[in-house]
Motif scaffolding. Structure first.
Motif, mmCIF file in Angstrom:
data_model
loop_
_atom_site.group_PDB
_atom_site.id
_atom_site.type_symbol
_atom_site.label_atom_id
_atom_site.label_comp_id
_atom_site.label_asym_id
_atom_site.label_seq_id
_atom_site.Cartn_x
_atom_site.Cartn_y
_atom_site.Cartn_z
ATOM 1 N N THR A 124 0.831 -1.211 0.000
ATOM 2 C CA THR A 124 0.000 0.000 0.000
ATOM 3 C C THR A 124 0.864 1.258 0.000
ATOM 4 N N PHE A 125 1.880 1.258 0.872
ATOM 5 C CA PHE A 125 2.718 2.446 0.999
ATOM 6 C C PHE A 125 3.503 2.713 -0.292
ATOM 7 N N LEU A 126 4.074 1.650 -0.848
ATOM 8 C CA LEU A 126 4.884 1.830 -2.053
ATOM 9 C C LEU A 126 4.024 2.259 -3.250
ATOM 10 N N THR A 127 2.922 1.580 -3.447
ATOM 11 C CA THR A 127 2.082 1.925 -4.605
ATOM 12 C C THR A 127 1.480 3.314 -4.463
ATOM 13 N N TYR A 128 1.138 3.683 -3.212
ATOM 14 C CA TYR A 128 0.594 5.029 -3.011
ATOM 15 C C TYR A 128 1.670 6.096 -3.286
ATOM 16 N N SER A 129 2.896 5.824 -2.828
ATOM 17 C CA SER A 129 3.985 6.778 -3.073
ATOM 18 C C SER A 129 4.258 6.915 -4.570
ATOM 19 N N MET A 130 4.268 5.769 -5.278
ATOM 20 C CA MET A 130 4.500 5.820 -6.722
ATOM 21 C C MET A 130 3.391 6.569 -7.438
ATOM 22 N N SER A 131 2.159 6.326 -7.002
ATOM 23 C CA SER A 131 1.036 7.011 -7.645
ATOM 24 C C SER A 131 1.069 8.512 -7.352
ATOM 25 N N MET A 132 1.533 8.886 -6.150
ATOM 26 C CA MET A 132 1.654 10.302 -5.818
ATOM 27 C C MET A 132 2.700 10.977 -6.706
ATOM 28 N N ILE A 133 3.827 10.290 -6.895
ATOM 29 C CA ILE A 133 4.886 10.838 -7.762
ATOM 30 C C ILE A 133 4.361 10.997 -9.188
ATOM 31 N N PHE A 134 3.665 9.941 -9.661
ATOM 32 C CA PHE A 134 3.103 10.007 -11.010
ATOM 33 C C PHE A 134 2.082 11.133 -11.122
ATOM 34 N N HIS A 135 1.247 11.297 -10.085
ATOM 35 C CA HIS A 135 0.230 12.347 -10.091
ATOM 36 C C HIS A 135 0.866 13.736 -10.100
ATOM 37 N N GLU A 136 1.916 13.907 -9.299
ATOM 38 C CA GLU A 136 2.587 15.216 -9.258
ATOM 39 C C GLU A 136 3.229 15.539 -10.597
ATOM 40 N N ARG A 137 3.855 14.525 -11.202
ATOM 41 C CA ARG A 137 4.462 14.756 -12.514
ATOM 42 C C ARG A 137 3.401 15.044 -13.566
ATOM 43 N N HIS A 138 2.281 14.335 -13.462
ATOM 44 C CA HIS A 138 1.187 14.571 -14.405
ATOM 45 C C HIS A 138 0.648 15.999 -14.264
ATOM 46 N N MET A 139 0.480 16.441 -13.017
ATOM 47 C CA MET A 139 -0.005 17.802 -12.796
ATOM 48 C C MET A 139 1.010 18.834 -13.275
ATOM 49 N N GLU A 140 2.300 18.519 -13.085
ATOM 50 C CA GLU A 140 3.348 19.433 -13.562
ATOM 51 C C GLU A 140 3.319 19.538 -15.081
ATOM 52 N N LYS A 141 3.152 18.387 -15.753
ATOM 53 C CA LYS A 141 3.070 18.397 -17.220
ATOM 54 C C LYS A 141 1.830 19.152 -17.694
ATOM 55 N N GLU A 142 0.728 18.953 -16.979
ATOM 56 C CA GLU A 142 -0.484 19.688 -17.353
ATOM 57 C C GLU A 142 -0.294 21.191 -17.162
ATOM 58 N N SER A 143 0.403 21.558 -16.091
ATOM 59 C CA SER A 143 0.686 22.981 -15.866
ATOM 60 C C SER A 143 1.566 23.533 -16.980
ATOM 61 N N GLN A 144 2.591 22.768 -17.355
ATOM 62 C CA GLN A 144 3.448 23.196 -18.465
ATOM 63 C C GLN A 144 2.654 23.290 -19.768
ATOM 64 N N LEU A 145 1.756 22.323 -19.951
ATOM 65 C CA LEU A 145 0.928 22.340 -21.155
ATOM 66 C C LEU A 145 0.018 23.567 -21.183
ATOM 67 N N ASP A 146 -0.526 23.912 -20.018
ATOM 68 C CA ASP A 146 -1.366 25.119 -19.945
ATOM 69 C C ASP A 146 -0.558 26.377 -20.262
ATOM 70 N N VAL A 147 0.681 26.404 -19.750
ATOM 71 C CA VAL A 147 1.547 27.562 -20.033
ATOM 72 C C VAL A 147 1.842 27.648 -21.520
ATOM 73 N N LEU A 148 2.161 26.485 -22.124
ATOM 74 C CA LEU A 148 2.434 26.467 -23.563
ATOM 75 C C LEU A 148 1.206 26.864 -24.363
ATOM 76 N N HIS A 149 0.033 26.406 -23.888
ATOM 77 C CA HIS A 149 -1.208 26.761 -24.581
ATOM 78 C C HIS A 149 -1.445 28.267 -24.510
ATOM 79 N N MET A 150 -1.173 28.845 -23.341
ATOM 80 C CA MET A 150 -1.331 30.293 -23.200
ATOM 81 C C MET A 150 -0.348 31.041 -24.094
ATOM 82 N N LYS A 151 0.884 30.525 -24.164
ATOM 83 C CA LYS A 151 1.870 31.143 -25.050
ATOM 84 C C LYS A 151 1.446 31.045 -26.504
ATOM 85 N N GLN A 152 0.884 29.870 -26.845
ATOM 86 C CA GLN A 152 0.410 29.687 -28.216
ATOM 87 C C GLN A 152 -0.712 30.663 -28.544
#
Length: 369
Positions: A124-152
């Motif tokens: 439980t602990f390991l999978t939750y930690s991995m999913s949190m890391i994946f979620h944070e990276r996903h949110m970071e990519k979405e934030s970058q994508l939003d910035v790029l979209h705004m620039k576009q």
């Protein structure tokens, strides 16, 4: 993130139910009842977005797991670590705190399931930690994508504004040119014609009284009128661009539009005296280049560049359109090639098609000096 949590809860519920059935445990109805309550509570926890309500549902879920583990079946404790990790993760607590709180129940459960509990807790602990890391990276990519979209969007807005500015500038240049021509006609030709009219009016009145003076005035009027006509011709000559400038710029414009539209590198080179090319020859060159570029786009497999070369030699004009594709051993004449041949032959020219080294269309026209 929620998907991972739901999947893990369903896996644990399915595992507990499977063990209950396979071991024929007493009190199965109560176990099923608690599992259903646990499932309903967790469904409700994912239906609400308020953190306080979600906390209450998770606490209720933990309470259900503890009651089930103590009074119904020990495997209910396996549901506890997931609720602990989920609750503390929602409140952004340190991961080490989640791990410590998930370890504490191992000292209070039966010894025969302690090893299984530890494995469930670690999973439980390991999978939750991995999913949190994946979620944070996903949110970071979405934030970058939003910035790029705004620039576009900002760049598109700038392009549209620049396009509007260019159109407005072109319109203002036309107005200024029209104003300049109007002023020039008024200052030169208008004054000349006015002066000629005055002298002709005076000659008309002196026609009877002083014929010699009238003739002199008429001659002056003729001279002034002739000067006005010469001024008109000079003004029109200065306004009209050279034929070669119109032809080569029109060709450049089409090639630039073609390269931008089809994302293919297109190079134009020219040499020699472009003034020798007549308007009808420029028309044929433009149409042949257009057709050759279209054919190259359709049939030039593997090409990355198309070059257009215009040469004015002593006796002929040579226009070559060549790509760096694979070419073709046998070339079948379609309507496009036949049309080029007919257009070129109409002004005593010739078309040469070659597919041995890329695809090449060469237009040869005579020089008419």
């Amino acid at each position: 993130m929620e998907r991972w949590t739901i999947i893990n809860k369903l896996i644990l519920i399915f595992y507990i139910a499977l063990v209950l059935v396979s071991e024929d445990v007493q009190g199965i109805p109560w176990a099923v009842f608690l599992l259903l309550i646990y499932l309903c509570i967790n469904i409700c926890s994912h239906l609400f977005t308020q953190r306080v309500l979600m906390t209450l549902f998770l606490l209720a879920s933990m309470t259900t797991s503890i009651i089930g583990g103590i009074y119904v079946y020990p495997l209910f404790f396996f549901l506890l670590p997931l609720s602990i990790v989920e609750l503390l993760g929602m409140w952004k607590a340190p991961k080490i705190l989640s791990f410590i709180l998930a370890v504490i129940p191992v000292f209070y459960i039966q010894s025969d399931i302690q090893a299984q509990y530890v494995l469930v807790m670690i999973y439980t602990f390991l999978t939750y930690s991995m999913s949190m890391i994946f979620h944070e990276r996903h949110m970071e990519k979405e934030s970058q994508l939003d910035v790029l979209h705004m620039k576009q969007q900002k760049l598109l807005k700038q392009i549209n504004e620049n396009d509007a500015y260019l159109k407005q500038s072109a319109y203002m240049l036309k107005l200024e040119e029209r104003n300049r021509i109007s002023q020039e006609i008024h200052d030169t030709i208008g004054h000349s014609i006015t002066g000629a009219l005055i002298q002709m009016e005076a000659a008309k009145r002196l026609m009877v009284e002083d014929r010699k003076k009238a003739t002199e005035l008429l001659q002056n009027a003729i001279g002034i009128t002739q000067d006005g006509i010469d001024s008109i011709r000079l003004t029109l000559k200065n306004m009209k661009p050279p034929i070669e400038q119109v032809g080569i710029n029109r060709l450049k414009l089409y090639i630039d539009e073609f390269a931008a539209k089809h994302n293919k590198r297109t190079v134009l080179t020219y040499s020699g005296n472009m003034d020798w090319i007549t308007p009808i020859q420029w028309k044929v060159i433009q149409e042949n280049v257009t057709e050759a570029l279209t054919n190259s786009l359709k049939y030039a497999w593997g090409s990355t560049q198309i070059s257009i070369d215009v040469q004015v030699l002593n006796k002929l004009i040579k226009v070559e359109v060549k790509d760096n594709g694979k070419g073709a051993e046998k070339i079948e004449k379609g309507l496009g090639i036949i049309g080029m041949e007919e257009r070129t032959a109409a002004i005593d020219g010739k078309i040469i098609i070659d597919g041995s080294n890329g695809f090449t269309v060469t237009t040869l026209l005579p020089v008419n000096q």
